[in-house]
Scaffold this active site. Structure first.
Site, PDB file in Angstrom:
ATOM      1  N   SER A 178      11.241  -0.105   8.362  1.00  0.00           N
ATOM      2  CA  SER A 178      10.516  -1.321   8.005  1.00  0.00           C
ATOM      3  C   SER A 178      11.411  -2.509   8.280  1.00  0.00           C
ATOM      4  O   SER A 178      12.640  -2.434   8.096  1.00  0.00           O
ATOM      5  CB  SER A 178      10.114  -1.294   6.522  1.00  0.00           C
ATOM      6  OG  SER A 178       9.435  -2.467   6.155  1.00  0.00           O
ATOM      7  N   ARG A 179      10.818  -3.606   8.701  1.00  0.00           N
ATOM      8  CA  ARG A 179      11.618  -4.795   9.003  1.00  0.00           C
ATOM      9  C   ARG A 179      12.245  -5.401   7.758  1.00  0.00           C
ATOM     10  O   ARG A 179      13.321  -5.993   7.825  1.00  0.00           O
ATOM     11  CB  ARG A 179      10.755  -5.847   9.702  1.00  0.00           C
ATOM     12  CG  ARG A 179      10.376  -5.492  11.122  1.00  0.00           C
ATOM     13  CD  ARG A 179       9.572  -6.598  11.767  1.00  0.00           C
ATOM     14  NE  ARG A 179       8.315  -6.821  11.063  1.00  0.00           N
ATOM     15  CZ  ARG A 179       7.486  -7.833  11.296  1.00  0.00           C
ATOM     16  NH1 ARG A 179       7.798  -8.735  12.218  1.00  0.00           N
ATOM     17  NH2 ARG A 179       6.355  -7.954  10.632  1.00  0.00           N
ATOM     18  N   LYS A 207      -5.583   3.137   7.849  1.00  0.00           N
ATOM     19  CA  LYS A 207      -6.743   2.418   8.374  1.00  0.00           C
ATOM     20  C   LYS A 207      -6.444   0.913   8.434  1.00  0.00           C
ATOM     21  O   LYS A 207      -5.649   0.411   7.631  1.00  0.00           O
ATOM     22  CB  LYS A 207      -7.983   2.723   7.516  1.00  0.00           C
ATOM     23  CG  LYS A 207      -7.932   2.133   6.082  1.00  0.00           C
ATOM     24  CD  LYS A 207      -8.440   0.704   6.034  1.00  0.00           C
ATOM     25  CE  LYS A 207      -8.120   0.041   4.729  1.00  0.00           C
ATOM     26  NZ  LYS A 207      -8.437  -1.400   4.742  1.00  0.00           N
ATOM     27  N   ILE A 227       0.821  -1.206   0.000  1.00  0.00           N
ATOM     28  CA  ILE A 227       0.000   0.000   0.000  1.00  0.00           C
ATOM     29  C   ILE A 227       0.856   1.257   0.000  1.00  0.00           C
ATOM     30  O   ILE A 227       0.476   2.283  -0.574  1.00  0.00           O
ATOM     31  CB  ILE A 227      -0.982  -0.006   1.190  1.00  0.00           C
ATOM     32  CG1 ILE A 227      -2.022   1.104   1.050  1.00  0.00           C
ATOM     33  CG2 ILE A 227      -0.235   0.130   2.517  1.00  0.00           C
ATOM     34  CD1 ILE A 227      -2.977   0.914  -0.090  1.00  0.00           C
ATOM     35  N   ASP A 256     -10.988  -5.875   7.097  1.00  0.00           N
ATOM     36  CA  ASP A 256      -9.947  -4.970   6.585  1.00  0.00           C
ATOM     37  C   ASP A 256     -10.470  -4.203   5.372  1.00  0.00           C
ATOM     38  O   ASP A 256     -10.362  -2.975   5.335  1.00  0.00           O
ATOM     39  CB  ASP A 256      -8.672  -5.742   6.239  1.00  0.00           C
ATOM     40  CG  ASP A 256      -7.575  -4.823   5.736  1.00  0.00           C
ATOM     41  OD1 ASP A 256      -6.955  -4.135   6.564  1.00  0.00           O
ATOM     42  OD2 ASP A 256      -7.356  -4.778   4.507  1.00  0.00           O
TER      43      ASP A 256
END
Length: 308
Positions: free
Chosen positions: A36-37, A90, A14, A168
């Site tokens: 970010s991992r 969201k 996203i 979701d």
């Protein structure tokens, strides 16, 4: 006015599809770092954790949190405690209590907290809202069905507790419903279908009404194949209102209406900049509250195992 120094946390699909293009096109922002991992943003300093990023890049003024909701509270708490403005993708959190606590912390720190609902910025939403403000709705039908394999390939977090499962995408429909209806609605019964090898539902059927008894029926399903269905039909005193393609198209009494070009994520980032500049927060939990009610009130139905 100088650009807001923004960092993004959670660099997934996203972010690449929507967040990065929206940020790049908005002169209110300067993207300065990511955390970010597993992924980075090309051309930016990248860190494995938000803690490392905040320590290394103290000039960050705001962060956009795009990781799964189960992990968002801790990241938001760290950012707010450090005096950063926070944009929540969201759904804004895994629980209502988490977001309420973040709202209180943002107020105490004097920074902005923004619960973003991108589907509310679809071009059909405000014209539909205006029509229903003038013509009382009498019934609503929501059909939100899509193929989870297409939209969430190999994303195990959505099937885990707190990942919300079919809610979701379904929460996008609820964000539109709660925006366009002139009166609040309340869940009175629901059925949630859980695959016997998953912790989150694959389908849900919800029945709401408002204080006057107006019915709202919603069907969410992740097993759709072929054409995807993101439709809301409202019967009103002025005739039928239909939003289709997730709010990208609008019909009033069977006549399709001309609409502005779709710009959901650019509009979200424009709104976030306005809130930061004005020193305000915007925290709306109505869509998440309906999801929580569904899990509290809904009847659980076990269905066959799902394999993606």
């Amino acid at each position: 006015m100088s650009a807001i120094k923004l960092a993004i946390v959670g660099v997934g699909k996203i972010v690449h599809d929507q967040h990065l293009p929206a940020i790049a096109a908005n002169l209110d922002y300067q993207l300065v770092a990511s955390a970010s991992r597993h992924n980075t943003v090309e051309g930016l300093p990248g860190f494995a954790s938000i803690e490392a990023m905040l320590a290394a890049v103290p000039e960050i003024e705001a962060v956009s949190l795009c990781m799964p909701p189960q992990y968002r509270y801790q990241a938001a708490q760290l950012a707010l405690a450090a005096g950063k403005h926070v944009f929540l993708e969201k759904p804004p959190g895994a629980t209502l209590s988490e977001v309420a606590d973040l709202e209180a912390l943002a107020a105490a720190k004097g920074v902005t907290l923004f619960t973003s609902w991108h589907s509310r910025y679809a071009p059909a939403v405000q014209p539909a809202k205006a029509f229903l403000a003038a013509h009382a709705p009498t019934a609503m039908e929501v059909i939100w069905k899509e193929d989870v394999r297409q939209w969430h390939p190999n994303q195990e977090w959505i099937w885990q507790a707190g990942g919300l499962g079919v809610f979701d995408p379904g929460i996008n429909a609820l964000s539109i419903v709660t925006e366009i209806l002139p009166a609040a609605i309340f869940l009175n019964r629901a059925t949630l279908e859980f695959p016997d090898n998953r912790e989150a539902p694959i389908a849900a059927e919800l029945h709401f009404q408002n204080a006057a008894g107006m019915p709202v029926h919603a069907q969410f399903d992740w097993r759709q194949t072929g054409k995807q269905s993101w439709d809301i039909v409202v019967h009103s005193s002025g005739g039928e209102v239909k939003l289709s393609d997730g709010g990208a198209r609008l019909w009033l009494n069977g006549v399709e209406q001309p609409l502005a070009k779709e710009a959901e994520y650019p509009s979200l980032y424009q709104r976030f900049a306005e809130l930061v500049r004005s020193g305000r927060s915007e925290v709306d939990l109505a869509p998440l509250r309906h999801v929580a009610d569904a899990f509290m009130l809904g009847r659980r139905k076990v269905v066959d195992a799902f394999y993606d």
